[in-house]
Design an enzyme around this catalytic site. Sequence first.
Site, PDB file in Angstrom:
ATOM      1  CG  ASN A   1      -0.311  -0.086   2.540  1.00 53.34           C
ATOM      2  OD1 ASN A   1       0.761  -0.668   2.685  1.00 53.34           O
ATOM      3  ND2 ASN A   1      -0.933   0.483   3.544  1.00 53.34           N
TER       4      ASN A   1
ATOM      5  CD  GLU B   1      -1.405   5.062   4.573  1.00 46.57           C
ATOM      6  OE1 GLU B   1      -0.913   5.952   5.306  1.00 46.57           O
ATOM      7  OE2 GLU B   1      -2.048   4.091   5.010  1.00 46.57           O
TER       8      GLU B   1
ATOM      9  CB  CYS C   1      -5.415  -1.516  -1.346  1.00 54.83           C
ATOM     10  SG  CYS C   1      -6.709  -0.743  -0.371  1.00 54.83           S
TER      11      CYS C   1
ATOM     12  CD  GLU D   1      -5.368  -6.015  -0.660  1.00 54.46           C
ATOM     13  OE1 GLU D   1      -4.788  -4.904  -0.644  1.00 54.46           O
ATOM     14  OE2 GLU D   1      -6.100  -6.408   0.253  1.00 54.46           O
TER      15      GLU D   1
ATOM     16  CB  CYS E   1     -10.727  -2.899   1.513  1.00 57.64           C
ATOM     17  SG  CYS E   1     -10.286  -2.309  -0.137  1.00 57.64           S
TER      18      CYS E   1
ATOM     19  CB  CYS F   1      -8.970  -4.987  -2.730  1.00 61.15           C
ATOM     20  SG  CYS F   1      -7.856  -3.569  -2.695  1.00 61.15           S
TER      21      CYS F   1
END
Length: 127
Positions: free
Chosen positions: A42, A44, A53, A55, A86, A89
Site C-alpha cells: 500500500n 498513502e 491498497c 492488492e 477491503c 479490492c
Amino acid sequence: MEYQELMNRAIEASKNSYSPYSKFAVGACLITETGKIYSGCNFENSSFGLTICAERNAIGSAIADGERRIKSIAIYSPNQKHCYPCGACRQVLNEFKSESGLDVITEGDNELEVAPISFLLPEGFNL
Ligand code: THU
C-alpha cells in the site's frame, strides 16, 4: 508455487509499504494463470483518499505486464492477523479471477487460511 512462498513474498512486500498516516502496512503477492508473480504494497498520500491498497498495486503490475487471470493472492499486514482485502479490492480481484476462481490467502498465528473470492464477495458484480 506454494501458498507459503506467496505469503513470504507478501511479507517482504509489506516492508516497502508507504503508510505514514495510518501506520498500517500491507503487502500482497499474486500468481497468475501463466505462473507469473507480482507483488505490491500500500502507498498513502497526504490527500488521504488517494491511497492505493497493496492488492490493487500488485494487480496493476500484473495488468500492465499483459496478465489478466489471477489464480491466488496472499495478503499480509504486520498489524493484523488475517488481513482480508477491503471491499474495493474484492471487486477488483473478482474482475481478474481465473477460470478456476481465485484463492485469497491470509495468515494468522503462522497458519495460512485460504478463502475463495466467491466466498469473500458473493454475487460479485460482473457485466
Ligand atoms: N489497505 C490495503 O492495502 N489493503 C486492504 O485491503 C485494506 C487496507 C491499506 C490502505 C491504507 O493504506 C491502510 O491499509 C489502512 O487502511
